[in-house]
Write an enzyme that holds these catalytic residues in place. Structure first.
Site, PDB file in Angstrom:
ATOM      1  N   GLY A 198       0.700  -1.255  -0.025  1.00 51.59           N
ATOM      2  CA  GLY A 198       0.121  -0.116   0.046  1.00 51.59           C
ATOM      3  C   GLY A 198       0.759   1.140   0.015  1.00 51.59           C
ATOM      4  O   GLY A 198       1.983   1.107  -0.172  1.00 51.59           O
ATOM      5  N   CYS A 257       5.838  -5.982   1.066  1.00 52.48           N
ATOM      6  CA  CYS A 257       6.190  -4.859   0.339  1.00 52.48           C
ATOM      7  C   CYS A 257       6.107  -3.699   1.764  1.00 52.48           C
ATOM      8  O   CYS A 257       6.915  -3.565   2.417  1.00 52.48           O
ATOM      9  CB  CYS A 257       5.200  -4.326  -0.638  1.00 52.48           C
ATOM     10  SG  CYS A 257       5.778  -3.104  -1.440  1.00 52.48           S
ATOM     11  N   HIS A 266       6.443  -8.709  -4.000  1.00 58.68           N
ATOM     12  CA  HIS A 266       4.904  -9.293  -3.933  1.00 58.68           C
ATOM     13  C   HIS A 266       4.885 -10.879  -4.347  1.00 58.68           C
ATOM     14  O   HIS A 266       4.468 -11.394  -5.405  1.00 58.68           O
ATOM     15  CB  HIS A 266       4.151  -8.455  -4.911  1.00 58.68           C
ATOM     16  CG  HIS A 266       3.851  -6.912  -4.435  1.00 58.68           C
ATOM     17  ND1 HIS A 266       2.949  -6.611  -3.813  1.00 58.68           N
ATOM     18  CD2 HIS A 266       4.639  -5.945  -4.704  1.00 58.68           C
ATOM     19  CE1 HIS A 266       2.878  -5.295  -3.392  1.00 58.68           C
ATOM     20  NE2 HIS A 266       3.811  -4.980  -4.217  1.00 58.68           N
ATOM     21  N   GLU A 294       2.552 -12.717  -3.750  1.00 60.97           N
ATOM     22  CA  GLU A 294       1.080 -13.157  -3.975  1.00 60.97           C
ATOM     23  C   GLU A 294       1.051 -13.288  -5.574  1.00 60.97           C
ATOM     24  O   GLU A 294       0.009 -13.689  -5.853  1.00 60.97           O
ATOM     25  CB  GLU A 294       0.078 -12.046  -3.477  1.00 60.97           C
ATOM     26  CG  GLU A 294       0.116 -10.632  -3.965  1.00 60.97           C
ATOM     27  CD  GLU A 294       1.162  -9.817  -3.188  1.00 60.97           C
ATOM     28  OE1 GLU A 294       0.885  -8.584  -3.218  1.00 60.97           O
ATOM     29  OE2 GLU A 294       2.001 -10.389  -2.591  1.00 60.97           O
TER      30      GLU A 294
END
Length: 547
Positions: A365, A392, A521, A523
């Site tokens: 974010g 992150c 990241h 994911e």
């Protein structure tokens, strides 16, 4: 009949009635089935936005920004394609209105049109077709699926529909169209209505396109009378109107489509036959989803899931899927708890609610909202031995928390939030600082795939089973190496490094059940039948906490 069995085949997927029907998942499911029948498949997404890419759009409005290995910031559907097809796509698989117009304008400025007048039609559709063919050539696909964003009838995607129509003229028999449409059941009527879908097909007809298939989305399965009614009023054969009811898991959708022989019908229209049919692992996955043996409760402290009175989860779709894949791999049912970290800023006693979790994730974010609450949550997880995984920004805040409460640097911070902090443990990358001075925001972060070297016997190395990995990035800020010696001396291990520039990629806390932060990241690399190693290790630590 196709012009040639050897020529590339194209399937366009469009939406009718309203947005959010699941065109991306439908595209992914069709791609999976065609792939499992022995064909090389690629998928493309066309977004009808003037934005050049998805990187500058607010996740609350548009959903997650997914990053390809070559650094393209894309719509979340590219992530779905990668997960279902178990492949890695590139920037050629994504385009927007803005990127198409930008390339045309640049070509015109370079006299690529030889002084000719450049017009919206045919030059914009021709550029779209050129990009589609480029993606096909790069992937060596036999069948390309192209999802056109938006809803038929909108002005924004009309030129993309024109490209789909023109491609069919250029390659007769090599193009098919699928309309994903909605059949509502008004509460006061209690009856499924077909009229919106009829109008959607007629709107599509006005663009010169007749769909070969209709995927009938709705809360319930499509029944025979309504199937016949749609067929009679649209000209789409009843056998090619596919029922697509709501499901508890998107991973059921390919199996539902297979029951209606959707992929076989598509192949038959192209004059092709299935070379094989292997869905064993997909069926096994669904059995695991439907028959969990335990439950794992994981909290996510994000900032992008609130929108008025609604909770929108698309901003973290890859994180959610990563948790699911890791939980299913160990026959567990994942329960995700959404945490508003700003509540911890108002009332620290609410932190005790974290004890009810098996693990905590702070995802990526930007910005300051809720940051102090996240830092408090990270401190609580560290001190109370709750498994923690920082992605992150979550890694950066873990470093800030450690610096403040272990080293005693009370004002330690990231310069993104406090440029004047006396302990900037997280600071901007030098090349990023220069870009921000010139307001170079679009597509300018540290993006895409970079190698990382892991320390032997670290939690990360054990999870991956190797010391050399490749992961995808999207950030401007990084751990400040000036403070690295003191952080490590105090017990924070930098276990992963981008050696070319000596950038910290992974931090972890030895002795903790699981305390890992990653600058990348992970994911983005999860797969339904192959969980990401770090998420798998995190979920195992969460289950161990239960014992």
């Amino acid at each position: 009949m196709s012009t040639s069995k050897k020529s590339t085949k194209y399937v366009f997927i469009m939406g009718g009635v309203l947005s959010g029907l699941g065109k991306g998942v439908a595209t992914s499911s069709i791609g999976l089935l065609l792939q499992r029948k022995g064909y090389r498949v690629t998928s493309l997404k066309i977004d009808p936005y003037v934005n050049v890419d998805a990187g500058t759009m607010n996740p609350t409005e548009h959903g997650e920004v997914f990053v390809t290995k070559d650094g393209m910031e894309t719509d979340q559907d590219i992530g779905n394609y990668e997960r279902f097809l178990n492949t890695e796509l590139t920037k050629t698989n994504y385009m927007t209105t803005g990127s198409v117009y930008l390339s045309l304008i640049q070509a015109e400025r370079n006299l690529a049109f030889g002084g000719k007048q450049v017009e919206v039609v045919p030059h914009v559709p021709n550029e779209v077709i050129r990009r589609i063919r480029e993606a096909v050539k790069k992937s060596k696909a036999e069948i390309a699926l192209i999802e056109i964003g938006g809803t038929v009838g909108e002005y924004q995607n009309l030129l993309f529909l024109e490209a789909a129509r023109m491609l069919s003229q250029l390659q007769p028999g090599d193009v098919q169209y699928v309309l994903v449409s909605y059949l509502p059941i008004p509460g006061n009527l209690g009856e499924m209505k077909t009229k919106p879908t009829q109008y959607a097909v007629r709107t599509l007809n006005s663009a010169g396109i007749q769909p070969h298939f209709i995927l009938a989305r709705g809360s319930h399965a499509l029944d025979a009378p309504r199937r016949e009614r749609i067929a009679m009023n649209t000209g789409v054969p009843a056998k090619d109107i596919i029922s697509a009811p709501d499901v508890s898991s998107i991973y059921q959708i390919p199996l539902n489509f297979e029951k209606e022989h959707l992929a076989d019908k598509i192949l038959n229209n192209f004059g092709l036959k299935a070379r094989k049919n292997d869905l064993a692992d997909w069926k096994s996955l669904n059995r695991k989803i439907e028959n969990p043996k335990k439950k794992v409760r994981i909290g996510i402290a994000g900032k992008y899931f609130g929108s008025g009175d609604f909770t929108l989860l698309d901003a973290y779709i890859s994180v959610i899927e990563s948790i699911k894949h890791a939980a299913w791999a160990v026959h567990a049912k994942p329960e995700i708890v959404w945490i508003d970290s700003s509540e911890f800023e108002k009332n620290s006693s609410k932190l005790r609610g974290l004890d009810k979790l098996d693990g905590l994730i702070v995802p990526g974010g930007f910005g300051s909202r809720g940051i102090e609450g996240k830092i408090k949550a990270i401190q609580y997880a560290r001190e109370h031995k709750i498994p923690y995984f920082g992605l992150c920004y979550g890694m950066q805040l873990a470093v800030v928390e450690f610096a403040r409460h272990v080293l005693g640097w009370k004002d330690a911070n990231t310069t993104e939030i406090n440029p004047k902090t006396s302990h900037p443990v997280i600071h901007i990358l030098p090349e990023q600082e220069e870009k921000l001075k010139h307001k170079d925001y679009g597509g300018s972060m540290r993006l895409g795939e970079y190698p990382c070297k892991l320390k032997k016997d670290s939690v990360a190395a054990k999870a991956y089973g190797t010391q050399k990995i490749l992961e995808r990035h999207r950030h401007r800020y990084e751990l400040n190496n000036e403070y690295r010696p003191e952080l490590e001396k105090a017990g924070l291990l930098v276990s992963g490094t981008y050696t070319q520039k000596d950038l910290a990629e992974i931090v972890e806390l030895p002795g903790h059940p699981f305390f890992v932060g990653v600058q990348f990241h992970p994911e983005f690399l999860t797969r339904p039948t192959q969980a990401h190693p770090l998420f798998a290790a995190f979920v195992r630590a969460c289950l161990a906490k239960q014992k």
